[in-house]
Every structure is written in structure tokens, then in C-alpha cells.
Design an enzyme around this catalytic site. Structure first.
Site, PDB file in Angstrom:
ATOM      1  N   SER A   1      -4.166  -6.045  49.407  1.00 43.75           N
ATOM      2  CA  SER A   1      -3.742  -5.389  48.347  1.00 43.75           C
ATOM      3  C   SER A   1      -4.418  -3.886  48.251  1.00 43.75           C
ATOM      4  O   SER A   1      -5.488  -3.732  48.709  1.00 43.75           O
ATOM      5  CB  SER A   1      -4.541  -6.119  47.187  1.00 43.75           C
ATOM      6  OG  SER A   1      -4.120  -5.515  45.781  1.00 43.75           O
ATOM      7  N   LEU A   2      -3.609  -3.043  47.857  1.00 46.69           N
ATOM      8  CA  LEU A   2      -3.949  -1.633  47.756  1.00 46.69           C
ATOM      9  C   LEU A   2      -4.155  -1.265  46.341  1.00 46.69           C
ATOM     10  O   LEU A   2      -4.444  -0.171  45.763  1.00 46.69           O
ATOM     11  CB  LEU A   2      -3.000  -0.716  48.451  1.00 46.69           C
ATOM     12  CG  LEU A   2      -2.881  -1.071  49.995  1.00 46.69           C
ATOM     13  CD1 LEU A   2      -1.866   0.117  50.188  1.00 46.69           C
ATOM     14  CD2 LEU A   2      -3.927  -0.508  50.665  1.00 46.69           C
TER      15      LEU A   2
ATOM     16  N   LYS B   1       0.319 -16.614  40.065  1.00 46.15           N
ATOM     17  CA  LYS B   1       1.146 -15.788  38.773  1.00 46.15           C
ATOM     18  C   LYS B   1       1.592 -16.778  37.964  1.00 46.15           C
ATOM     19  O   LYS B   1       1.814 -16.399  36.591  1.00 46.15           O
ATOM     20  CB  LYS B   1       2.622 -15.240  39.213  1.00 46.15           C
ATOM     21  CG  LYS B   1       2.049 -13.875  39.902  1.00 46.15           C
ATOM     22  CD  LYS B   1       3.119 -12.905  40.245  1.00 46.15           C
ATOM     23  CE  LYS B   1       2.680 -11.642  41.075  1.00 46.15           C
ATOM     24  NZ  LYS B   1       3.474 -10.593  41.316  1.00 46.15           N
TER      25      LYS B   1
ATOM     26  N   GLY C   1      14.015 -16.015  49.016  1.00 50.18           N
ATOM     27  CA  GLY C   1      12.631 -16.129  48.585  1.00 50.18           C
ATOM     28  C   GLY C   1      12.724 -16.645  47.279  1.00 50.18           C
ATOM     29  O   GLY C   1      13.374 -16.593  46.263  1.00 50.18           O
ATOM     30  N   ALA C   2      11.748 -17.355  46.786  1.00 44.46           N
ATOM     31  CA  ALA C   2      11.351 -18.111  45.489  1.00 44.46           C
ATOM     32  C   ALA C   2      10.021 -17.950  44.942  1.00 44.46           C
ATOM     33  O   ALA C   2       9.679 -18.749  44.021  1.00 44.46           O
ATOM     34  CB  ALA C   2      11.976 -19.555  45.500  1.00 44.46           C
TER      35      ALA C   2
ATOM     36  N   VAL D   1       7.005 -13.233  42.328  1.00 41.79           N
ATOM     37  CA  VAL D   1       7.461 -12.156  41.826  1.00 41.79           C
ATOM     38  C   VAL D   1       9.119 -12.406  41.661  1.00 41.79           C
ATOM     39  O   VAL D   1       9.720 -11.630  40.841  1.00 41.79           O
ATOM     40  CB  VAL D   1       7.353 -10.711  42.879  1.00 41.79           C
ATOM     41  CG1 VAL D   1       8.461 -10.896  43.956  1.00 41.79           C
ATOM     42  CG2 VAL D   1       7.629  -9.658  41.894  1.00 41.79           C
TER      43      VAL D   1
ATOM     44  N   VAL E   1      10.516  -6.198  48.834  1.00 40.69           N
ATOM     45  CA  VAL E   1       9.407  -6.207  47.951  1.00 40.69           C
ATOM     46  C   VAL E   1       7.876  -5.778  48.821  1.00 40.69           C
ATOM     47  O   VAL E   1       7.094  -5.073  48.305  1.00 40.69           O
ATOM     48  CB  VAL E   1       9.239  -7.694  47.414  1.00 40.69           C
ATOM     49  CG1 VAL E   1       7.876  -7.693  46.704  1.00 40.69           C
ATOM     50  CG2 VAL E   1      10.303  -7.800  46.502  1.00 40.69           C
TER      51      VAL E   1
END
Length: 263
Positions: free
Chosen positions: A14-15, A65, A125-126, A129, A209
Site C-alpha cells: 500500500s502506498l 471491505k 474478479g469479484a 473493489v 485496478v
């Protein structure tokens, strides 16, 4: 000094701290933003620290999330619809969950000058996001939204939230104007999506993404086919922009310097 965090597992890549700490300093805000790797059983405790004013704000990344939701007091409309939270804060003694991924994705398409209205979208993908992406595409007037995931049951779960979603088998391609890689395939050098793209038409839009590395093998395939390509850097910056604005009531400056922080 106020404390902010991004939580996830893994979290090393993570940035977010690069962005938020730059903006904190630039706006003379006394605060520090860090990243923390969590296990599932630690979520309740970390959110209780927001309730107790020990932490002023939390960003949430994969795979939490949705998992954070049971520990929150209220959800924004966007988070309620998508069942996805990436920003947490305290307001009137309530711990609120919000979704700024939606704004980030929408703004990235706007900057790329891609209008989704009446276009066909295919999502690979699922994960965490993806509900935000589907919501954005629906909101923008997409003609058809298809999704393909290795574990089909996860895509079927999303169809419960978005009834018009078209679920297709992994490895097959449906006609699309934009294809979005929302899998983690590409984070590691040499990663390759096991899908045959040889029959795709020119003029498509390949969107990944992932923002680090800048050019994944997925985007290389898009470039080779003559497609417009975009990685997740703009989305990442603008979801952070919205979170910062929510926490501090300030719109931070987004310029080339900001994007260089992520190189």
C-alpha cells in the site's frame, strides 16, 4: 497528533501513507498516517479505537471491505448499496462507513475521457473493489455489465446485490467495450491471466485496478491489441482524495508531484 491508518492483509504494497502524509504536511495538519496488517479477529478492536478517539480515521483495503461492516454504527448510501467500505470515521459518536472507491473509479474514467453510457463492460474478479465498480458502471448508464471470476459462486453473490449483472464462466469472453481486471493477478512480476484475448476487437479499453507495477501483463495485452489502457493509479489517488476531504474538510491538491509519489 491525530492518527490515521490503512488496514488490510497483505498491506506491505500500500502506498496510501505516501499520499496522506504528503497532504497532511502540505496542509499543516498535525497527524500521521500509517499502515497496519490485520487478521480477521482484530477488526473489532481496531474499529473500537475510532469510537474511543484513539484513531481519527481508517482506510480499508482487501480483504476487509465487507468484513468491517458488522462493527460500524452507520453506512453511507454508497456503502449500503455496495456492501463495501473503504473509509471509516467518527461523526456524532457514531462510527461511519463510507465508500470513496466509487468516486475514484468514476473520476478515472472521466480523466481517461471514456464515457460508459451505452457501453458493454466485462469485469474480471469479484473481490472487494468490484461492487464499487459495478455501482459506478450502472450509475453511468452501462448497457451491459458482465462478470467472470475463478470461483463462480463469488460472482453469483454479487448478482444478489446487482440483479442485472451477467455472470459468465471464467476463461470465456463476452463482447465488451471496456474490460476491467479487478483480480490480484498482476501484482507479482510474471503474473498472467489465463484467458485467450486473441479474438478481441480493436478500440477496446483495458483497465487494470492494479497500479503497482504500472504496466501489468494484462495491460501489455491491451496495448498490443491497440486498445486504450489505464492502470489504477488515478482511481487510487482520487479515492484517497475523497477520504482526505471527508476527514479534514479540505480538498488536497492533486498534481504531477502526487502521481510521482506512487512511482
Amino acid at each position: 497528533m491525530k492518527k490515521y491508518l490503512v488496514i488490510g492483509n497483505p498491506i506491505e504494497h500500500s502506498l496510501s501513507p505516501n499520499l496522506h502524509n504528503h497532504w497532511l504536511q502540505e496542509n499543516n495538519i498535525e497527524g500521521i498516517y500509517d499502515k497496519k496488517k490485520l487478521n480477521q479477529n482484530e477488526i473489532k478492536d481496531i474499529i473500537s479505537k475510532v469510537r474511543n478517539n484513539e484513531i481519527a480515521g481508517i482506510n480499508v483495503t482487501v480483504p476487509f471491505k465487507k468484513d468491517v461492516i458488522p462493527f460500524l454504527d452507520k453506512l453511507s448510501e454508497e456503502s449500503s448499496i455496495t456492501q463495501s467500505v473503504n473509509t471509516i470515521y467518527l461523526e456524532n459518536d457514531n462510527v461511519i462507513g463510507h465508500n470513496t472507491d466509487i468516486f475514484g473509479f468514476e473520476h478515472s474514467l472521466k480523466i481517461a475521457k471514456f464515457n460508459i453510457k451505452n457501453k458493454k463492460a466485462l469485469i474480471l474478479g469479484a473481490g472487494g473493489v468490484v461492487p464499487s465498480i459495478i455501482y459506478s458502471l450502472e450509475k453511468g448508464g452501462a448497457l451491459k455489465i458482465s462478470i467472470s471470476n475463478r470461483t463462480k459462486s463469488k460472482a453469483d453473490e454479487l448478482k444478489k446485490l446487482f440483479v442485472n449483472l451477467n455472470v459468465i464462466e471464467w476463461g470465456t469472453l463476452t463482447d465488451f467495450d471496456i474490460i476491467i481486471n479487478a483480480t490480484s493477478v498482476g501484482l507479482n512480476d510474471g503474473d498472467s491471466i489465463d484467458i485467450d484475448f486473441s479474438e478481441i476487437k480493436k478500440g477496446n479499453f483495458f483497465y487494470d485496478v492494479i497500479y503497482n507495477p504500472k504496466v501489468t501483463n494484462f495491460l501489455k495485452i491491451g496495448k498490443k491489441s491497440g486498445a486504450q489502457v489505464l492502470n489504477g493509479k488515478i482511481m487510487f489517488v482520487y479515492q484517497a482524495f475523497e477520504a482526505f476531504k471527508l476527514w479534514h474538510k479540505i480538498s488536497p491538491v492533486v498534481n504531477e508531484k502526487i502521481f510521482r509519489l506512487l512511482d
